[in-house]
Scaffold this motif. Structure first.
Motif, PDB file in Angstrom:
ATOM      1  N   VAL A  10       0.853  -1.188   0.000  1.00  0.00           N
ATOM      2  CA  VAL A  10       0.000   0.000   0.000  1.00  0.00           C
ATOM      3  C   VAL A  10       0.885   1.232   0.000  1.00  0.00           C
TER       4      VAL A  10
ATOM      5  N   ARG B 205      -6.749   1.123   3.734  1.00  0.00           N
ATOM      6  CA  ARG B 205      -6.278   0.561   2.455  1.00  0.00           C
ATOM      7  C   ARG B 205      -6.052  -0.946   2.567  1.00  0.00           C
TER       8      ARG B 205
ATOM      9  N   ASP C 103       0.015   4.216   1.276  1.00  0.00           N
ATOM     10  CA  ASP C 103      -0.072   4.909   2.555  1.00  0.00           C
ATOM     11  C   ASP C 103       0.825   4.200   3.548  1.00  0.00           C
TER      12      ASP C 103
END
Length: 189
Positions: free
Chosen positions: A140, A174, A142
């Motif tokens: 991910v 996420r 983030d």
């Protein structure tokens, strides 16, 4: 709901990684997007340097420590690596733990909580992304970055930081979405 393993990658005595791992695990439990959140501390797992004679893709494990590591990893639908930066890279115990297995990592999302002095561990994250994507994991974007000079108080404890909490929440959101999206791939693998 998916299951999350939070893996503390440093095994060094005196490390701060466990404190950061404990903080993140508590944040993941509060997030409430996972059926189960499990803290996995590589210092407690105590994997020796990779000692299996068969290639991990064969899934033929001779040692009990490998079978236990396989079961722990296989049970998760998503991962967060709590990782330091050592000499611009990731830690050897983390690479060793990853290399023990192959199928158990497939089609699962992975997030990063990195920490360090100057870059907050971001250089190590960039390096480990090459490894995890080779295993068909989905990183991910983030992330949570911890700059230790600002994050630790005089006694070495982690200071409260609303922006770090917010970053953790975004990453967890996420991970939940990706774990669900990748579930069909895990089922057919």
């Amino acid at each position: 709901m998916p299951r999350l393993n939070v893996i503390v990658a440093s095994t060094r005595p005196g490390r701060v990684g466990r404190r950061i791992g404990d903080w993140f695990t508590a944040a993941a439990v509060r997030h409430d997007g996972f059926d189960e959140v499990r803290l996995v501390d590589l210092a407690e797992v105590e994997l020796p340097f990779h000692d299996e004679p068969h290639h991990p893709s064969e899934r033929v494990y001779l040692h009990e420590h490998t079978r236990a590591w396989s079961a722990t990893t296989d049970a998760a639908d998503a991962f967060v690596l709590v990782m330091p930066e050592y000499n611009y890279g990731f830690s050897a115990p983390l690479k060793n733990a990853i290399d023990y297995l192959y199928h158990e990592w497939q089609h699962k999302p992975v997030g990063f909580v990195s920490y360090g002095m100057t870059s907050g561990g971001l250089r190590a994250v960039q390096m480990i992304k090459q490894v995890v994507t080779t295993l068909n994991m989905t990183p991910v974007n983030d992330a949570v970055v911890v700059f230790l000079r600002q994050a630790l108080d005089e006694s070495g404890e982690l200071r409260a930081d609303p922006s770090r909490d917010e970053a953790a929440g975004l990453m967890l959101d996420r991970l939940v979405r990706l774990a669900a999206a990748l579930a069909p791939l895990r089922e057919t693998a």
